[in-house]
Design a protein around this motif. Structure first.
Motif, PDB file in Angstrom:
ATOM      1  N   ILE A  63       0.838  -1.204   0.000  1.00  0.00           N
ATOM      2  CA  ILE A  63       0.000   0.000   0.000  1.00  0.00           C
ATOM      3  C   ILE A  63       0.873   1.255   0.000  1.00  0.00           C
ATOM      4  CG2 ILE A  63      -1.782   1.306   1.200  1.00  0.00           C
ATOM      5  CD1 ILE A  63      -2.716  -1.287   2.482  1.00  0.00           C
ATOM      6  N   PRO A  64       0.753   2.107  -1.009  1.00  0.00           N
ATOM      7  CA  PRO A  64       1.509   3.369  -1.003  1.00  0.00           C
ATOM      8  C   PRO A  64       1.102   4.243   0.179  1.00  0.00           C
ATOM      9  CG  PRO A  64       0.639   2.895  -3.195  1.00  0.00           C
ATOM     10  CD  PRO A  64      -0.021   1.933  -2.256  1.00  0.00           C
ATOM     11  N   ILE A  77       5.531  -3.826  -5.073  1.00  0.00           N
ATOM     12  CA  ILE A  77       4.990  -3.469  -6.380  1.00  0.00           C
ATOM     13  C   ILE A  77       5.913  -2.504  -7.115  1.00  0.00           C
ATOM     14  CG2 ILE A  77       2.585  -3.947  -5.762  1.00  0.00           C
ATOM     15  CD1 ILE A  77       2.171  -0.955  -5.360  1.00  0.00           C
ATOM     16  N   ALA A  78       7.153  -2.419  -6.648  1.00  0.00           N
ATOM     17  CA  ALA A  78       8.107  -1.497  -7.274  1.00  0.00           C
ATOM     18  C   ALA A  78       8.341  -1.835  -8.738  1.00  0.00           C
ATOM     19  CB  ALA A  78       9.430  -1.523  -6.510  1.00  0.00           C
ATOM     20  N   TYR A  83       4.488   0.983 -15.391  1.00  0.00           N
ATOM     21  CA  TYR A  83       3.062   1.059 -15.727  1.00  0.00           C
ATOM     22  C   TYR A  83       2.319   2.063 -14.852  1.00  0.00           C
ATOM     23  CZ  TYR A  83       3.879  -3.010 -18.640  1.00  0.00           C
ATOM     24  OH  TYR A  83       4.351  -3.848 -19.622  1.00  0.00           O
ATOM     25  N   ARG A  84       3.031   2.979 -14.255  1.00  0.00           N
ATOM     26  CA  ARG A  84       2.421   3.962 -13.351  1.00  0.00           C
ATOM     27  C   ARG A  84       1.188   4.617 -13.968  1.00  0.00           C
ATOM     28  NH1 ARG A  84       3.398   7.563  -9.208  1.00  0.00           N
ATOM     29  NH2 ARG A  84       5.380   6.563  -8.706  1.00  0.00           N
ATOM     30  N   GLN A 337       5.264 -11.261  -3.287  1.00  0.00           N
ATOM     31  CA  GLN A 337       6.023 -10.461  -4.248  1.00  0.00           C
ATOM     32  C   GLN A 337       6.093 -11.151  -5.605  1.00  0.00           C
ATOM     33  OE1 GLN A 337      10.220  -9.673  -3.421  1.00  0.00           O
ATOM     34  NE2 GLN A 337       9.962  -7.606  -4.238  1.00  0.00           N
ATOM     35  N   ARG A 338       6.290 -12.471  -5.607  1.00  0.00           N
ATOM     36  CA  ARG A 338       6.345 -13.190  -6.876  1.00  0.00           C
ATOM     37  C   ARG A 338       5.011 -13.070  -7.633  1.00  0.00           C
ATOM     38  NH1 ARG A 338      10.554 -13.473  -9.290  1.00  0.00           N
ATOM     39  NH2 ARG A 338       9.945 -15.344 -10.455  1.00  0.00           N
ATOM     40  N   SER A 339       3.920 -13.000  -6.890  1.00  0.00           N
ATOM     41  CA  SER A 339       2.618 -12.808  -7.538  1.00  0.00           C
ATOM     42  C   SER A 339       2.581 -11.485  -8.283  1.00  0.00           C
ATOM     43  CB  SER A 339       1.501 -12.856  -6.493  1.00  0.00           C
ATOM     44  OG  SER A 339       1.439 -14.129  -5.867  1.00  0.00           O
TER      45      SER A 339
END
Length: 442
Positions: A63-64, A77-78, A83-84, A337-339
């Protein structure tokens, strides 16, 4: 010269059979930005799909901190930074239980997809992908379901007894889409298959009897028959499409058949199969085999596992102790993270295909979500959601929005509206809402 339609063909006969020669995509068929077809005003089709991963996330790594457009991508999600401008992130939206028991990994998923919290797989309403497919599907397949982790189920339901099964093998997916019955949109000639003519004639001949039967039976039987006849109508539509030349598709190359890969839940195999399936699905979308899809990276009770390990992602969410230095479960975080890496792979596949003045991703609306927030608690509050693509200009992206415990049905309502459904409210009880997420709608 008069304007040409994208579906223009040079027609003739060959030994008594009708044949057609497709025209390439010409500049005179397009508007100035290459997105609408000049003769009919019809735009490049907008597609809808869902992408699901199981067992939630690590909130502090996903979550940002900031909402709006000026946010930074946290560690998990870095990799999505490229795709920002094509993503909208949603946190803090809840499935409201209304006293319904929370069935782990089920209630949250179907609450999001139906607007109704359910205690089991007895889904009481179509999932939103089915509602959208009923509106926009004019393709060979009304929808395509896939699972890269070897699970044949999907979370696409017309009702409790009608789940849409998933393809689990890239090779089987290829054979289904590009095998028998596939018509190359850029083939030099087109000859209808006589078998489709016969099947279509048989179905057409029974149309009046079907209508008469619907008038004579009671309400409950009408509902059952309507569900059955829906499949008949889909078959009729599919047969009709097989009897006319497909529209030529710019930049389409027939994909090669994938290898016969290992289908299981080991992460390396799952990632490989997911990439292959994403590429095949992208080509299927490009050449209008379907407009709706449901990609299941891992099922909601995630069966993913590391090589050589029998402990699954789901098992670890319950059994692994928190790392005292990290403040969360180390192994669970790895799977989470892999997801997200797999999610980026999926976006890569869609954005790799040019279409109009953008890419295939620009003409898609993909709803990515999990089934819970913190899997160890089976929490249905704050389920992570992303929307990717711009739906041909129908949605705005490039921001993070906090839901502040609003019902997650707000997202389902908005997605349906963006896809052209005339729906003003959606959901039941405390999930019922008429509040669109206006920040998402263009």
């Amino acid at each position: 010269m008069s304007k040409l339609s994208r579906r223009g063909f040079l027609r003739g006969t060959l030994q008594g059979a009708a044949v057609g020669v497709g025209l390439p995509l010409l500049n005179c068929m397009l508007n100035s930005n290459g997105s609408a077809f000049a003769a009919s005003g019809k735009r490049i089709p907008v597609r809808f799909g869902t992408w699901v991963w199981g067992c939630g996330f690590i909130p502090e790594l996903w979550i940002p901190e900031k909402t709006g457009r000026d946010f930074e991508f946290p560690a998990h999600i870095a990799m999505l930074e490229p795709y920002r401008e094509k993503l909208a992130l949603f946190s803090g939206f809840d499935v409201k239980l209304d006293g319904v028991p929370n069935k782990p990994h089920v209630t949250g998923c179907f609450g999001l997809r139906t607007g109704i919290p359910v205690p089991d797989y007895n889904v009481k309403a179509p999932t939103l992908d089915v509602l959208i497919a009923d509106q926009i599907a004019d393709t060979r397949f009304s929808s395509i379901e896939l699972c890269s982790a070897g699970i044949e189920r999907s979370y696409s339901y017309r009702d409790a007894g009608s789940p849409n099964p998933s393809e689990t093998s890239p090779l089987a997916l290829y054979q289904r889409i590009f095998g028998e019955g596939f018509q190359d949109p850029n083939a030099a000639e087109f000859t209808p298959d006589p078998r489709y003519m016969v099947h279509k004639s048989v179905l057409a001949a029974t149309g009046e009897e079907r209508r008469q039967l619907m008038r004579e039976v009671g309400a409950e039987d009408r509902q059952r028959l309507d569900e059955y006849f829906t499949s008949i109508r889909e078959l009729e539509q599919k047969l009709a499409l097989q009897l006319e030349p497909p529209a030529p598709v710019e930049n389409f190359d027939m994909p090669a058949a994938p290898p016969d890969t290992i289908v299981d839940s080991e992460m390396g195999n799952v990632m490989e199969n997911h990439k292959l399936m994403a590429g095949l699905l992208a080509r299927a979308l490009q050449c209008n085999q379907t407009k709706v899809f449901n990609m299941l990276f891992s099922d909601t009770a995630s069966n993913l596992r590391r090589p050589g390990s029998s402990s699954t992602h789901h098992t670890l969410t319950h059994e692994e102790p928190e790392d005292p230095e990290l403040g969360h479960q180390r192994e669970v975080a790895w799977f989470a993270q892999r997801s997200m890496v797999a999610w980026k792979d999926f976006l890569d596949a869609l954005s790799a295909i040019p279409e109009g003045d953008g890419t295939l991703l620009d003409n898609c609306l993909v709803l990515a979500h999990s089934d819970c927030s913190i899997a160890k608690a089976h929490a249905v509050e704050g389920i992570p959601v992303m929307v990717a693509g711009n739906a041909g200009g129908r949605v705005r992206t490039g921001f993070h929005m906090a839901g502040n415990a609003d019902p997650i049905s707000r997202l389902g309502l908005t997605v349906q509206q963006a896809m052209g459904l005339q729906v003003d409210s959606w959901g039941t009880l405390n999930m019922a809402t008429n509040r669109s997420v206006t920040e998402l709608l263009a």
